[in-house]
Design a protein around this motif. Structure first.
Motif, PDB file in Angstrom:
ATOM      1  N   GLY A  98       0.787  -1.226   0.000  1.00 33.28           N
ATOM      2  CA  GLY A  98       0.000   0.000   0.000  1.00 33.28           C
ATOM      3  C   GLY A  98       0.818   1.274   0.000  1.00 33.28           C
ATOM      4  O   GLY A  98       0.282   2.358   0.300  1.00 33.28           O
ATOM      5  N   PHE A  99       2.085   1.193  -0.346  1.00 33.15           N
ATOM      6  CA  PHE A  99       2.923   2.391  -0.385  1.00 33.15           C
ATOM      7  C   PHE A  99       2.526   3.244  -1.584  1.00 33.15           C
ATOM      8  O   PHE A  99       2.276   2.722  -2.672  1.00 33.15           O
ATOM      9  CB  PHE A  99       4.398   1.988  -0.479  1.00 33.15           C
ATOM     10  N   PRO A 100       2.457   4.571  -1.441  1.00 28.92           N
ATOM     11  CA  PRO A 100       2.016   5.441  -2.544  1.00 28.92           C
ATOM     12  C   PRO A 100       2.915   5.307  -3.771  1.00 28.92           C
ATOM     13  O   PRO A 100       4.146   5.381  -3.659  1.00 28.92           O
ATOM     14  CB  PRO A 100       2.103   6.854  -1.947  1.00 28.92           C
ATOM     15  N   SER A 101       2.312   5.109  -4.916  1.00 26.03           N
ATOM     16  CA  SER A 101       3.095   4.909  -6.138  1.00 26.03           C
ATOM     17  C   SER A 101       3.870   6.159  -6.539  1.00 26.03           C
ATOM     18  O   SER A 101       4.920   6.059  -7.189  1.00 26.03           O
ATOM     19  CB  SER A 101       2.165   4.495  -7.290  1.00 26.03           C
ATOM     20  N   ASP A 102       3.364   7.355  -6.154  1.00 28.04           N
ATOM     21  CA  ASP A 102       4.075   8.579  -6.526  1.00 28.04           C
ATOM     22  C   ASP A 102       5.336   8.792  -5.696  1.00 28.04           C
ATOM     23  O   ASP A 102       6.116   9.713  -5.982  1.00 28.04           O
ATOM     24  CB  ASP A 102       3.150   9.799  -6.417  1.00 28.04           C
ATOM     25  N   LEU A 103       5.543   7.964  -4.679  1.00 24.05           N
ATOM     26  CA  LEU A 103       6.763   8.059  -3.875  1.00 24.05           C
ATOM     27  C   LEU A 103       7.738   6.932  -4.203  1.00 24.05           C
ATOM     28  O   LEU A 103       8.705   6.702  -3.473  1.00 24.05           O
ATOM     29  CB  LEU A 103       6.421   8.028  -2.386  1.00 24.05           C
ATOM     30  N   ILE A 104       7.480   6.226  -5.309  1.00 29.81           N
ATOM     31  CA  ILE A 104       8.397   5.205  -5.810  1.00 29.81           C
ATOM     32  C   ILE A 104       9.086   5.766  -7.050  1.00 29.81           C
ATOM     33  O   ILE A 104       8.454   5.989  -8.080  1.00 29.81           O
ATOM     34  CB  ILE A 104       7.664   3.893  -6.149  1.00 29.81           C
TER      35      ILE A 104
END
Length: 488
Positions: A98-104
């Motif tokens: 569930g980690f935000p994709s925009d922070l990858i």
């Protein structure tokens, strides 16, 4: 860190961290400021995902010392047989959690200006790397205020570089480990915060050892994070002894060939080290004693052990023997290598017994067919190679010949060739190797061919030299051998 012993299957772990007692780490954590430190994680393969998982778990409690502000990983790439473009294992694990994709972030290079601008805007305080796979430039290393810490699967300064686990196994070491070290511009040369030693046996392979070392490295990281975050780790970190430094360059496919003039222990260690990618290969000649036909195959060697040299008699030192469930290869200095598992190109891994039994029922079919149009070879080969039981297909336009080996039916193979539009194709009787100077001349076949069109492959194997770099021909046996021949 106090000395302790951990036993897990083939591993015996002895703590050797250069750290203060746990009580001082706990007291130092109470002096941390109330806000959580912003941590950025860099990693790419599956082994790195285990480290990320440990960081997720450690950062989840409300009173944790840090938060994961961003993740940096390799760009999506084609993987598996379908070459479907997929995110790296680390990116996929982060998304699953569930980690935000925009922070990858997935920059091609960590020195890209656009990436560095976004990275700097995050105001990271600490970076953790584990098999990220990209060189970190000085511009990157200057951004996190507390520095960058790397999990390296060796006992630094030993085995600096891209393949520390593989090169250590190739050298036959019985002790290795994992290190936490600050990242500097020079490759894996930063001060060591802590390390953990691991004793290993002579059967462990690189993928298994790599997974275990990163698992231990993640535990070591979590235990050392308080001192890293309060800055005390920098004062206790030990500079590396450059006089002891060794390098671990990345593996190449050209190294994967086994040379059986080396000792069995050397080859066994290489099989363990190169397991996974790129693997180890050997050229083996399948011999039909009745016709003296030689069929050379590329064999991927999966699992081995050092054998008893008495298993091979002196008069069979050039051959491969099947005994006690293994293929016994003669090696240098009178040693032998027992091969327990193998894999043929495009096939599944099988044990030595299954491979040996398979040779007994294998046949080779020759078909004469005119290949006088564009793409003929490709169409014929594609049509035949997908047939059940086919192990290899060779198409030679000049000789107007298709050779199919495996558990095949000659009439079905001929029918499949004709289905490509080659209605004049016919079974081509073979001639024993020692009967013709020009084995593919049609007149020789018409004049001397024995009855039948299919040759059975008997169970006899011999060693073939691996291909020298940039050469297309290898010579089998010696010039004194009357059966000497050459292969491509």
């Amino acid at each position: 860190m106090s000395s302790s012993t951990l036993m897990l299957r083939r591993f015996y772990c002895i703590s050797a961290a250069a750290s203060s007692p746990a009580s001082s780490a706990a007291s130092s954590s109470r002096n941390l400021t109330s806000h959580k430190k912003r941590l950025v994680y860099l990693g790419s393969p599956q082994v790195s995902a285990s480290v990320l998982d440990a960081l997720f778990t450690a950062s989840s409690p409300p009173d944790s010392l840090f938060e994961i502000a961003a993740i940096v990983t390799q760009p999506p790439s084609g993987r598996d047989r379908g070459r479907k473009v997929m995110p790296s294992p680390v990116a996929q694990h982060a998304l699953d959690r569930g980690f935000p994709s925009d922070l990858i972030f997935t920059p091609m290079k960590a020195g890209e200006e656009s990436f560095l601008c976004s990275f700097k805007a995050l105001e990271p305080e600490l970076c953790i790397t584990a098999a990220y796979g990209n060189i970190l430039p000085t511009k990157f290393l200057k951004i996190p205020s507390m520095g960058t810490v790397n999990i390296h699967p060796s006992l630094l300064p030993l085995y600096r570089g891209a393949a520390p686990v593989q090169r250590a196994l190739e050298d036959g070491v019985r002790e290795t480990g994992v290190s936490l070290a600050y990242t500097v511009r020079q490759l894996d040369a930063g001060p060591v915060i802590a390390c953990e030693k691991v004793e290993i046996d002579d059967q462990i392979k690189a993928p298994e050892l790599l997974e275990f070392l990163f698992s231990q490295g993640s535990k070591l990281l979590i235990s050392e994070l308080p001192s890293i975050l309060d800055g005390s780790a920098k004062t206790k970190a030990i500079p590396q002894d450059e006089s002891r430094a060794t390098l671990a360059p990345k593996l190449t496919p050209e190294e994967s060939w086994l040379s059986f003039d080396q000792k069995a222990t050397v080859l066994h260690n290489k099989v363990r080290a190169f397991a996974g990618w790129p693997g180890t290969r050997a050229k083996v000649v399948v011999i039909d004693p009745k016709s003296d036909e030689h069929n050379t195959i590329d064999l991927k060697i999966i699992t081995t052990r050092v054998g008893d040299s008495n298993e091979i008699q002196n008069d069979r030192r050039d051959g491969v023997v099947f005994a006690k469930g293994s293929l016994i290869f003669p090696c240098g200095e009178g040693t032998t290598l027992e091969v327990l598992e193998v894999q043929l190109p495009g096939k599944k891994v099988v044990n030595a017994a299954a491979f040996w039994n398979g040779l007994r029922g294998q046949k080779t079919v020759d078909i004469r067919v005119k290949l006088d149009c564009d793409g003929c070879e490709r169409r014929v080969k594609n049509a035949v190679k997908n047939m059940k039981g086919v192990r290899s297909v060779e198409v030679n336009r000049k000789q107007e010949r298709v050779t199919v080996s495996g558990f095949v039916d000659a009439k079905k193979v001929l029918k499949r060739v004709k289905s490509t539009g080659k209605k004049t194709a016919e079974l081509w009787p073979f001639i024993p190797y020692n009967l013709s100077q020009y084995p593919y001349a049609s007149q020789a076949y018409d004049r001397r061919a024995p009855a039948g069109f299919v040759r059975n492959v008997d169970v006899a194997l011999a060693l073939a030299a691996p291909p020298p770099p940039h050469q297309g021909i290898n010579y089998l046996f010696s010039d004194e051998n009357p059966n000497a021949c050459s292969i491509m």
